[in-house]
Design a protein around this motif. Sequence first.
Motif, PDB file in Angstrom:
ATOM      1  N   TYR A 113      -7.202   5.994   9.942  1.00  0.00           N
ATOM      2  CA  TYR A 113      -8.444   5.488  10.531  1.00  0.00           C
ATOM      3  C   TYR A 113      -8.141   4.586  11.726  1.00  0.00           C
ATOM      4  O   TYR A 113      -8.696   4.736  12.807  1.00  0.00           O
ATOM      5  N   ASN A 114      -7.181   3.684  11.534  1.00  0.00           N
ATOM      6  CA  ASN A 114      -6.815   2.767  12.621  1.00  0.00           C
ATOM      7  C   ASN A 114      -6.152   3.496  13.770  1.00  0.00           C
ATOM      8  O   ASN A 114      -6.331   3.161  14.933  1.00  0.00           O
ATOM      9  N   ASN A 130       0.816  -1.225   0.000  1.00  0.00           N
ATOM     10  CA  ASN A 130       0.000   0.000   0.000  1.00  0.00           C
ATOM     11  C   ASN A 130       0.845   1.268   0.000  1.00  0.00           C
ATOM     12  O   ASN A 130       0.348   2.355   0.268  1.00  0.00           O
ATOM     13  N   GLN A 166       3.304   2.069   2.053  1.00  0.00           N
ATOM     14  CA  GLN A 166       3.834   2.447   3.360  1.00  0.00           C
ATOM     15  C   GLN A 166       5.336   2.121   3.423  1.00  0.00           C
ATOM     16  O   GLN A 166       5.746   1.026   3.030  1.00  0.00           O
ATOM     17  N   ASP A 186      -5.370   6.385   4.365  1.00  0.00           N
ATOM     18  CA  ASP A 186      -6.698   6.399   4.974  1.00  0.00           C
ATOM     19  C   ASP A 186      -6.810   5.282   6.017  1.00  0.00           C
ATOM     20  O   ASP A 186      -7.263   5.504   7.136  1.00  0.00           O
ATOM     21  N   GLU A 187      -6.345   4.120   5.638  1.00  0.00           N
ATOM     22  CA  GLU A 187      -6.398   2.986   6.570  1.00  0.00           C
ATOM     23  C   GLU A 187      -5.565   3.263   7.815  1.00  0.00           C
ATOM     24  O   GLU A 187      -5.992   3.027   8.940  1.00  0.00           O
ATOM     25  N   TYR A 188      -4.359   3.791   7.546  1.00  0.00           N
ATOM     26  CA  TYR A 188      -3.450   4.077   8.659  1.00  0.00           C
ATOM     27  C   TYR A 188      -4.071   5.082   9.622  1.00  0.00           C
ATOM     28  O   TYR A 188      -4.101   4.870  10.831  1.00  0.00           O
ATOM     29  N   ILE A 235      -5.214   5.168  -0.263  1.00  0.00           N
ATOM     30  CA  ILE A 235      -6.010   4.173   0.463  1.00  0.00           C
ATOM     31  C   ILE A 235      -5.246   3.700   1.704  1.00  0.00           C
ATOM     32  O   ILE A 235      -5.807   3.555   2.793  1.00  0.00           O
ATOM     33  N   GLY A 236      -3.928   3.517   1.523  1.00  0.00           N
ATOM     34  CA  GLY A 236      -3.092   3.097   2.650  1.00  0.00           C
ATOM     35  C   GLY A 236      -3.097   4.126   3.762  1.00  0.00           C
ATOM     36  O   GLY A 236      -3.222   3.801   4.947  1.00  0.00           O
TER      37      GLY A 236
END
Lengths: 369, 609
Positions: B604-605, B564, B566, B600-602, B597-598
């Motif tokens: 968000y978590n 992703n 990172q 966003d995931e990071y 997207i990566g």
Amino acid sequence: MKEVKLFLGPQHPGMHGNYSVHMYVDGDIIKKAYPLPGMLHRGFEKLMERRLWMGNIALIPRICVVEPDINEMVYAMGIEKLGNIEVPERAHWIRMIILELARIAIHLMSFGGIGGPTGLYTASYWSIADRDLILDIFEKITGARVYHMYIVAGGVRKDLPEGIEEEIIGLLDYLEKRLPEYEELILKNPIIHARLKDNILLPEEVVWELGVTGIGMRSAVDKEYDIRKVKPYARYDQVEFDVPFGPYSDAYTRVSYKPIEIRQSIRIIRQSLEKMPKEGPVRVKISTGSALRWTVPAGMVYPVIESARGEYGYLMVSDGSEMPYRIAVRGASYPQGLLGVEKYLPGHRIDDASLWMDTMGVCAPEIDR
Amino acid sequence: MTVDKSVFSPIRAWKYLIEKPVTIPKKLVFDTPREASDNYRGFHINDWTTCVGCGICAEICPTNAINMIEIDSLEQSTGNKPERPAIDYGRCSFCALCVDICTSDSLSMSKEYIHLSKDADTFYFLPESDGIHQIDFDKGYDRDEVSELLDLERYEIDETPIEGRNESFIEIIRGYSKEMAIAEASRCVECGVCTATCPANMNIPEYIRSVWTENLEEGVDYLYKTNPLSNVCGRVCTHTCETACVIGNRGTPVAIRWLKRYIVDNTPKEDFERVVLSNVSEKINGKVGIIGGGPAGLSCAYYLRTMGYEVDIYEERALLGGAVRYGVPEYRLPEESVKEDIEMIRKMCVNFITNTKVGRDISFEEIRNTHDAIFSGSGNWIPKKLKVINVDHKDIRFATKFLEESRDYSRDMGRMPEFEDDIIVIGGGDVSFDVARSLARLQKIKNGKINIKFIARKPIEFLAADQEEVVEGKEEGLELRLNRSPVEILVDENNKVYGVKVAKCTSKLSENGKAKTTCSEETEEIYAKEVFMSVGSDPDFEYFSKEMMENLEMDKNKIIVEENGQVKGYPWLFAGGDIVRGPDIITAVADGHKAAIGIDEYLYNREKI
Ligand SMILES: Cc1cc2nc3c(=O)[nH]c(=O)nc-3n(C[C@H](O)[C@H](O)[C@H](O)COP(=O)(O)OP(=O)(O)OC[C@H]3O[C@@H](n4cnc5c(N)ncnc54)[C@H](O)[C@@H]3O)c2cc1C
Ligand code: SF4
Ligand code: SF4
């Protein structure tokens, strides 16, 4: 009076296709007849609306099993008319050869088919075997014996294979020699005379009332009404041929027209082989792109041709997309096969019912489309 | 005809007793089955080595008799899906439309026509090259050019005439007319093999369909799902999709790139903007800093904005676009096109902070402190040098700097760069052709004549550059000196460059499918007043701290990242584009999207913790 109900078909050697007639009889006279279509209803017309213009080629020959090519031809003519497509010259002639071979095949089949209802089985065996020789030719040209899928919008699917012309001529020579034997066997046969002469009449009024065309009409109204003559398609206006007609239509007359028409078809094929350009293109594409995206301009047309049973046409509507919007089939046997059975079969004898179906020219799926 | 009343008539029937019967005995039918005709449409044959699993046979099949079956032993590769058609002979109508349309020429029919079984399930087959019963029947029906159902040749696109092309930077390709675009779009069979090859997995068949159905707004929507630089990519994408396109197996591939361009060029501006901007989301609590406004950075910014993040892009140069704006010459990519793409991203409320070099005008740490995550897409801007004698001579010119100047000149933002009237360009890749063809134009404009010698190690067929570049370069007046490897930059006693000494080379195809070049001792001197070198470039990571540089995992000069984007060991840092893998715009765009997207995931978590 005691009425008995009898079923003619759908499983019956004297029945044409998976079709049935419910007959109410008194003694051996049919009092009432109810035709019962639907036995092989596949929803052809509806299915066509969900198939690509090209894809339908696999479906439509099935609308008349014994004479499939007429479907390919009207369908192609319709698309060509809608799309204003000029068919290459050679393709016109190839199409005529195919259509006349098909006409001979079905005439042979029904000419000999008279053997079933009359007990003259030799006629059936002969005609089926000789029809097979035509299917051999079809197989070589189109890759299939019965459902050819060969006449396509824009021309034909492939050019003729090398050397097929001689084979066709050989076959025609053979058939010409063979026809007198058929006539000897069938037309001069006392059984046939006893069963067919002055029987199952088709008077002129009934022709007009029902809209019967083809041999039935021509033999009854004394007119040369044949689409190939009155509204020529392909290159029928460039060949010489005669069409039998007369003022009195009994079962015998109608059967006796078949060998005459076969001879005329042979004449047409011989002329076609002679007159056709010996090379050149045989197909133009109807649209740009892959066949998945072939479209046909919007419009409505009604192309017609002369089938072995009479006027055969498709009412075709396109909305400009890659599938037909609506197609309605005018099967040539519709008038007599459906309306005629109900109204005019009563009054005949039970054993004439099959003769009725045969000599009036009925092809069930044409009705059941 | 009258009844035959002759008493002898029954006797005539006797002759048939000695004639061959018209029927065939059943035994013969099975013992010596009749051979079908050469054209017979029997059971299928499919050559798996040529079949590409495109599934078009299944698509055209009017009876839905064909299913595509995934085959474990086959591998996905460019232009090839690991699937093969299986045929249900309970449905098959033996029409052979599948054969007529087969994109790879693998499918045909055989003369085999017998399969007997009481079990209906046995009528389902996966034909291979020896048919369905593995008894090697002869081939029957096969496609020929008359029965062809594909449209194999590409519809011509309008171009500026060769004559006079090298006198200006006007774009060469003019684009499709509506009629031609629709015709070209109608060639696509929607197999989607191209999508699998595209680095951004663009919805290619879908947007081509929108051209065909004349629904361009829908097309724009499809483009922006995976690529916010569609105008740029519609012009200069490396189009690996076209290499995969199955129509190319027997003809010329669909002009995917030009159709994308057609959508962008022909959608009314208001509609275009409405569709694109409808993807912006309300701002949420999260801020991302992006280093470098090239394709990777822009793409990342766009997708972050669609998710609601606030985005700042720090860009060293005056304009955004990266190599697209400061590299690709205008005859391939007009300024207007880049501008339109970038304008759309600006309108999504991305902050563009230009003329700001990270590490010089602002520190990396500061960005780190003021943002929740960082994406780096700073590209490769330090020219590589060949290992030849005198390569460090001050007068040698390099691609990046020159193209920047040339591009500024052609967009009226700078003076015409300086150059001599007799030039050597050393290269072989696309960029070197950009350099040489730009120089040709400049020479033509300034001097009225062109004098450029193009030196490369390999012959035409093995050059890294697109063959189109080579052809057009030649048409425009480049003098190609191929199969020559530079060994020395020639410098005279006054310390002036006067040419290049080259070794003669030969190349041939080696077993692994790549060109193997060997150079001899024999040398030759090629003279010119100036030498340009275009052999690639390296990244500049000066903005990272020393400590980071030590900790970053690298493969040669590329940063190693997760799937992703990172960066290993730095969860808040993402990277993409040329500094991660390259080599082109669409890969950078894909990297930017994945990183968004990566991120966003990071984030968000992280919030959840
Ligand atoms: C001449 C040329 C022609 C090309 N032609 C094509 C083509 O036709 N098709 C194709 O697909 N690809 C082409 N490419 C390749 C393509 O342009 C690149 O792969 C792509 O631009 C990479 O995108 P990127 O965002 O990773 O980097 P870049 O496009 O290089 O963008 C990086 C940006 O970061 C900025 N930057 C760098 N360091 C800093 C810093 N410290 N602080 C702030 N900003 C910084 C730079 O100014 C630049 O704007 C070409 C490349 C070149 C050089
Ligand atoms: S169309 Fe041809 S290449 Fe494509 S899956 Fe079918 S057989 Fe294979
Ligand atoms: S562009 Fe080519 S590969 Fe892509 S879907 Fe269309 S035909 Fe298939």
